[in-house]
Design an enzyme around this catalytic site. Structure first.
Site, mmCIF file in Angstrom:
data_model
loop_
_atom_site.group_PDB
_atom_site.id
_atom_site.type_symbol
_atom_site.label_atom_id
_atom_site.label_comp_id
_atom_site.label_asym_id
_atom_site.label_seq_id
_atom_site.Cartn_x
_atom_site.Cartn_y
_atom_site.Cartn_z
ATOM 1 C CG ASN A 119 36.762 40.363 41.047
ATOM 2 O OD1 ASN A 119 36.298 40.532 42.176
ATOM 3 N ND2 ASN A 119 38.034 39.999 40.841
ATOM 4 N NE ARG A 145 45.383 38.797 45.249
ATOM 5 C CZ ARG A 145 46.042 38.507 46.387
ATOM 6 N NH1 ARG A 145 47.276 38.069 46.328
ATOM 7 N NH2 ARG A 145 45.463 38.690 47.552
ATOM 8 C CE1 TYR A 171 38.592 49.595 45.980
ATOM 9 C CE2 TYR A 171 37.398 49.985 48.027
ATOM 10 C CZ TYR A 171 37.801 49.130 47.008
ATOM 11 O OH TYR A 171 37.403 47.818 47.030
ATOM 12 N N GLY A 226 40.162 39.808 36.779
ATOM 13 C CA GLY A 226 40.865 39.795 38.075
ATOM 14 C C GLY A 226 40.637 38.517 38.841
ATOM 15 C CB ALA A 227 39.506 35.274 37.856
ATOM 16 C CE LYS A 255 35.826 48.577 43.904
ATOM 17 N NZ LYS A 255 35.700 47.467 42.931
HETATM 18 P P1 NDP Z 1 43.067 41.364 45.052
HETATM 19 O O1 NDP Z 1 43.978 42.521 45.209
HETATM 20 O O2 NDP Z 1 43.292 40.150 45.860
HETATM 21 O O3 NDP Z 1 42.991 40.951 43.513
HETATM 22 C C1 NDP Z 1 42.762 41.928 42.549
HETATM 23 C C2 NDP Z 1 42.591 41.269 41.207
HETATM 24 O O4 NDP Z 1 42.355 42.322 40.243
HETATM 25 C C3 NDP Z 1 43.823 40.503 40.768
HETATM 26 O O5 NDP Z 1 43.424 39.321 40.122
HETATM 27 C C4 NDP Z 1 44.477 41.453 39.769
HETATM 28 O O6 NDP Z 1 45.136 40.794 38.693
HETATM 29 C C5 NDP Z 1 43.268 42.148 39.190
HETATM 30 N N1 NDP Z 1 43.610 43.422 38.574
HETATM 31 C C6 NDP Z 1 44.148 44.526 39.150
HETATM 32 N N2 NDP Z 1 44.328 45.480 38.222
HETATM 33 C C7 NDP Z 1 43.908 44.966 37.042
HETATM 34 C C8 NDP Z 1 43.837 45.449 35.719
HETATM 35 N N3 NDP Z 1 44.267 46.677 35.385
HETATM 36 N N4 NDP Z 1 43.338 44.653 34.751
HETATM 37 C C9 NDP Z 1 42.893 43.414 35.061
HETATM 38 N N5 NDP Z 1 42.954 42.868 36.276
HETATM 39 C C10 NDP Z 1 43.452 43.655 37.261
HETATM 40 O O7 NDP Z 1 41.593 41.960 45.324
HETATM 41 P P2 NDP Z 1 40.303 41.306 46.015
HETATM 42 O O8 NDP Z 1 40.123 39.912 45.592
HETATM 43 O O9 NDP Z 1 40.329 41.642 47.450
HETATM 44 O O10 NDP Z 1 39.164 42.239 45.365
HETATM 45 C C11 NDP Z 1 38.441 41.862 44.205
HETATM 46 C C12 NDP Z 1 37.367 42.912 43.964
HETATM 47 O O11 NDP Z 1 36.549 42.999 45.130
HETATM 48 C C13 NDP Z 1 37.909 44.312 43.726
HETATM 49 O O12 NDP Z 1 37.123 44.975 42.784
HETATM 50 C C14 NDP Z 1 37.785 44.965 45.086
HETATM 51 O O13 NDP Z 1 37.704 46.363 44.986
HETATM 52 C C15 NDP Z 1 36.512 44.348 45.592
HETATM 53 N N6 NDP Z 1 36.378 44.357 47.034
HETATM 54 C C16 NDP Z 1 37.269 43.721 47.857
HETATM 55 C C17 NDP Z 1 37.102 43.727 49.227
HETATM 56 C C18 NDP Z 1 38.022 43.049 50.177
HETATM 57 O O14 NDP Z 1 37.852 43.245 51.399
HETATM 58 N N7 NDP Z 1 38.966 42.224 49.739
HETATM 59 C C19 NDP Z 1 35.961 44.433 49.832
HETATM 60 C C20 NDP Z 1 35.075 45.054 48.877
HETATM 61 C C21 NDP Z 1 35.297 45.000 47.545
HETATM 62 P P3 NDP Z 1 46.704 40.371 38.716
HETATM 63 O O15 NDP Z 1 47.020 39.988 40.143
HETATM 64 O O16 NDP Z 1 46.715 39.225 37.764
HETATM 65 O O17 NDP Z 1 47.471 41.540 38.236
#
Ligand code: NDP
Length: 254
Positions: free
Chosen positions: A94, A19, A159, A16-17, A163
């Site tokens: 992530n 973005r 969620y 999930g890198a 977590k």
């Molecule tokens: P984003 O929604 O900005 O990004 C999510 C990322 O996860 C994207 O790169 C996306 O890939 C990827 N992803 C989603 N589903 C899949 C899948 N099935 N397989 C592989 N990749 C997947 O999220 P954040 O950057 O905000 O969050 C990142 C992590 O941090 C998450 O685990 C989230 O729960 C956690 N988090 C975030 C918080 C926040 O406030 N933002 C707070 C606490 C935890 P693509 O776009 O390429 O599909």
């Protein structure tokens, strides 16, 4: 980009890198000397842009398609990265999804998506890292949880459950893998502002205001404020930390 002969020995894979927080983690790990696998599911352009930014700073990275809901995809992606780079030293699980809704309105599809991505996906990512890390004589696994898993957030029952689940997962893995020199930790971010379309945008204003009122530092965090902690846990200075939850939340939960 293909690493050349002078590839640094340390490699890291981040799911999930494409973005958000994952992109910041990939950037930081590259800055700290890792060759990075930039995992993406649908965001190929985003992952390529992350790799280009890393290359522009003199680092090395490659986009790798991986859908953590698909066991074969995770296995293949990690195997391809290891083949390309020669090994795996750090795995950052992530990738995550959230669907905000009160429990009474949360359907089976949303339940399955969050469990499959956030919990099963983290397990698959960690599992895929074990054998390559054992071949290296050790490694670091970091799973990205959330304060939701520690506090429970209204509108985020499933969620929060996923977590919380990854914390149990990490603790069990920490015990299981310590004899192999693999350290497993969790980073639990608070409210992190990743910009347009990011995760916190879907939080209803009243819930967001309630969450913000709890933050001692009085503001949402930035992805870069999480990535440095993750990189520390992946790096050579972290040798006596395992099975821990590092909360990066500006003092939201103490
Ligand atoms: P984003 O929604 O900005 O990004 C999510 C990322 O996860 C994207 O790169 C996306 O890939 C990827 N992803 C989603 N589903 C899949 C899948 N099935 N397989 C592989 N990749 C997947 O999220 P954040 O950057 O905000 O969050 C990142 C992590 O941090 C998450 O685990 C989230 O729960 C956690 N988090 C975030 C918080 C926040 O406030 N933002 C707070 C606490 C935890 P693509 O776009 O390429 O599909």
């Amino acid at each position: 980009m293909t690493p050349s002969n002078d590839t640094p020995t340390k490699t890291a894979f981040v799911t999930g890198a494409s973005r958000g927080i994952g992109a910041a983690i990939a950037m930081r790990l590259a800055r700290d000397g890792f060759v990075v696998g930039v995992g993406y599911r649908s965001g190929e352009d985003g992952a390529k842009a992350v790799c280009e930014s890393i290359a522009a700073e003199g680092g090395r990275a490659m986009p790798v398609r991986v859908d953590v809901t698909d066991p074969e995809s995770v296995k293949d992606a990690v195997a391809a990265f290891v083949k390309e780079t020669g090994g795996l030293d750090a795995m950052v699980a992530n990738a995550g999804v959230v669907e905000n809704n009160m429990a009474v309105f949360t359907g089976e599809e949303a339940l399955a998506a969050m469990v499959e991505t956030n919990l099963s996906g983290a397990f698959r990512s960690a599992k895929a890292a074990i054998k390559p890390m054992m071949r290296r004589g050790g490694g670091r696994i970091v799973i990205i949880s959330s304060v939701a898993g520690l506090m429970g957030n209204p509108g985020q029952a499933v969620y929060s459950a996923t977590k919380a689940g990854v914390i149990g997962l990490a603790k069990a893995l920490a015990r299981e893998l310590a004899p192999k020199g693999i350290l497993v930790n969790v980073v639990a971010p608070g409210l992190i502002d990743t910009g347009d379309g990011g995760m916190i945008e879907g939080i209803p204003p009243e819930h967001r205001a309630a969450a913000e009122s709890l933050i001692a530092l009085g503001r949402a965090g930035k992805p870069e404020e999480v990535s440095g902690v993750v990189s520390f846990l992946c790096g050579a200075d972290s040798t006596y930390l395992t099975g821990q939850v590092v909360t990066v939340d500006g003092g939201m939960r103490m």
